[in-house]
Design a protein around this motif. Structure first.
Motif, short mmCIF file in Angstrom:
data_model
loop_
_atom_site.label_atom_id
_atom_site.label_comp_id
_atom_site.label_asym_id
_atom_site.label_seq_id
_atom_site.Cartn_x
_atom_site.Cartn_y
_atom_site.Cartn_z
N CYS A 388 50.51 58.91 29.23
CA CYS A 388 51.71 58.29 28.68
C CYS A 388 51.41 57.30 27.57
O CYS A 388 52.25 56.47 27.23
CB CYS A 388 52.51 57.59 29.80
N TRP A 408 55.36 52.54 31.20
CA TRP A 408 56.11 52.44 32.45
C TRP A 408 57.53 52.99 32.29
O TRP A 408 58.15 53.47 33.25
CB TRP A 408 56.16 50.99 32.94
N LEU A 409 58.07 52.94 31.04
CA LEU A 409 59.42 53.45 30.83
C LEU A 409 59.47 54.96 31.03
O LEU A 409 60.40 55.49 31.65
CB LEU A 409 59.89 53.10 29.41
N LEU A 411 57.42 56.70 32.89
CA LEU A 411 57.24 56.96 34.32
C LEU A 411 58.53 56.72 35.09
O LEU A 411 58.88 57.48 35.99
CB LEU A 411 56.11 56.08 34.87
N SER A 412 59.24 55.64 34.75
CA SER A 412 60.49 55.35 35.45
C SER A 412 61.54 56.42 35.17
O SER A 412 62.31 56.80 36.07
CB SER A 412 61.02 53.97 35.03
N GLN A 413 61.56 56.92 33.94
CA GLN A 413 62.49 58.01 33.63
C GLN A 413 62.14 59.26 34.43
O GLN A 413 63.04 59.97 34.91
CB GLN A 413 62.45 58.31 32.13
N TYR A 415 60.60 59.47 37.39
CA TYR A 415 60.96 59.31 38.80
C TYR A 415 62.48 59.27 38.99
O TYR A 415 63.00 59.79 39.99
CB TYR A 415 60.32 58.05 39.37
N SER A 416 63.19 58.69 38.04
CA SER A 416 64.66 58.67 38.13
C SER A 416 65.22 60.08 38.06
O SER A 416 66.12 60.45 38.82
CB SER A 416 65.23 57.82 37.00
#
Length: 475
Positions: A388, A408-409, A411-413, A415-416
């Protein structure tokens, strides 16, 4: 020796998963009067075996086009004929004219599944193995990991072995074409892709990148010397291949026109079920179907598709590198899926986002198992969640943008999206839709999928258009 062992084990696992998945269910099983895609493939064998070739695409007493009439190019029909000859040897009842409609038996199901597996073993799997071995960089483990993830891709397995669509055959021929171009055998690559086009018309999604790459490469070699010779050789290869595939239909212009009408059914309209493309998603808010005439819908989709594929195609024409070619394949296929006319949901071949189709055909358990397995394998073997950084995301040309998008953005997208996908899957199975909104969950799934496909399309266009001229990368 270790590499051969790992590759062999990957192939064996891919074959075992294909043979075992969806073994107790398939499209249209026990559902008269049409019976689904399983019956369509069987019926085409019946038609091609028993009727003269001049009647294959025409509505006659013995060939009701409203009952799974042939609507794919000639090579599909010839493949059906080949399978029909084998079926006739095993059990003539399987292809009996007018008497085999809706035929279902364990033995015939085994035969149909075997025909799909044979196509994979002869065309698709060898192409994947050679691509991973010769056209991907990295360690042996990385190549084997890529091979395993491709062979276990749930979308293709579930559709081909639950719907008997033989997409692996057309995609395999296309991959042979990519292999040919990647290894410098442009004429052989053109031959393979021409066969793919003559097997399934959806391979037009990939046609423009092949054309632009080969034309740009020949232009760089000089169109008055070596480049002209290469261009003529490729053109002759393509024309001869098409001529041979269409030869039985060329004696009568009406025959050829009828085949074209069948494989390009413009009269069906812009919408094909609830597909995760721009038009079906936009129709939730703006009723395009009611506002625009069929002709206006056609011209609108044509214009938007042309606009969407132009930047990628021009970049490839100007910079005909293999890296650009592979990016253009992604961008062109996504552009056609998102914006073109009369798109079918199977053409995206993404199982996790085709839940309504799989639920309808009783493939819920295989969908869940194969999708989970693919997720674990791809994130573990290919370290997808660790790649990433700005360089790994190919955003070097957009440093200011990348600075505002930390790892981290992403990764958060991810997982969301995963949580939402699981939630939609569970809701589609466990909750009844509201009485006034019977199609609520299919619409939510298609719209959710559309947003992901659109984001992917934008991302890969950014990557392709920002890659400096001549810079080679791996994909």
């Amino acid at each position: 020796m270790e590499t051969c062992t790992l590759v062999s084990m990957s192939i064996l696992l891919g074959v075992l998963v294909r043979w075992g998945v969806s073994f107790n269910s398939y499209s249209g099983a026990g559902k008269p009067p049409m019976f689904g895609d399983y019956e369509a493939q069987r019926h085409w064998q019946e038609v091609t075996y028993n009727l003269p070739i001049q009647e294959w695409y025409f509505n006659t007493t013995d060939n009701d086009l409203n009952y799974w009439g042939l609507d794919y190019p000639p090579l599909t029909a010839f493949h059906s004929l080949l399978c029909a000859h084998v079926a006739k040897l095993i059990n003539p009842e399987w292809v009996k004219l007018l008497g085999s409609r809706g035929y279902e038996s364990p033995a015939h199901k085994l035969f149909m599944r075997a025909t799909v597996l044979a196509a994979d073993l002869l065309v698709y799997i060898p192409a994947v193995v050679l691509y991973c071995c010769y056209l991907t960089n990295g360690s042996t483990n990385k190549k084997v990991g890529t091979l395993l993830c491709i062979l276990l891709y749930p979308g293709l397995i579930l559709i081909d072995y639950g719907h008997f669509q033989y997409n692996g055959l057309s995609l395999g021929l296309t991959l042979w074409g990519v292999l040919g171009l990647g290894l410098g055998w442009d004429a052989l690559g053109s031959l393979a892709f021409s066969l793919a086009l003559n097997y399934k018309q959806m391979e037009l999604y990939h046609a423009l990148p092949f054309f632009c790459y080969l034309l740009g490469k020949c232009a760089r070699q000089g169109l008055t010397g070596r480049g002209l010779f290469s261009l003529v050789k490729i053109a002759v290869t393509v024309l001869v291949t098409f001529a041979l595939c269409w030869l039985p239909f060329l004696s009568d212009p009406e025959q050829a026109l009828q085949v074209l009408r069948r494989i390009f059914p413009v009269a069906r309209g812009l919408f094909e079920d609830k597909v995760a493309n721009a038009w079906c998603s936009l129709n939730v808010l703006i009723k395009i179907r009611s506002i625009l005439s069929s002709d206006s819908q056609f011209y609108l989709s044509f214009a938007v598709t042309l606009l969407a594929i132009t930047p990628s195609s021009l970049k490839l024409l100007k910079t005909p590198t293999f890296w650009q070619f592979k990016l253009a394949l992604v961008n062109s296929s996504l552009a056609f899926f998102l914006f073109s006319y009369q798109v079918h949901e199977k053409s995206i071949l993404l199982a996790a986002l085709m839940l309504p189709l799989l639920l309808k055909d009783g493939l819920l358990m295989p969908y869940a198992v194969t999708s989970l397995a693919f997720l674990v394998l791809s994130t573990h073997l290919l370290s997808a969640l660790e790649r990433c950084t700005e360089a790994q995301l190919r955003l070097e040309g957009y440093r200011r943008l990348a600075a505002w998008l930390p790892a981290w953005l992403f990764l958060s997208q991810f997982y969301s999206s995963l949580v939402l996908m699981v939630g939609l899957s569970v809701a589609s199975v466990a909750l009844p839709p509201p009485a006034g909104l019977p199609d609520l969950f299919p619409v939510l799934v298609s719209t959710f999928s559309f947003l992901h496909f659109l984001g992917t399309f934008i991302y890969f266009n950014i990557v392709q258009l920002s890659t400096p001229q001549g810079k080679q990368k791996t994909l």
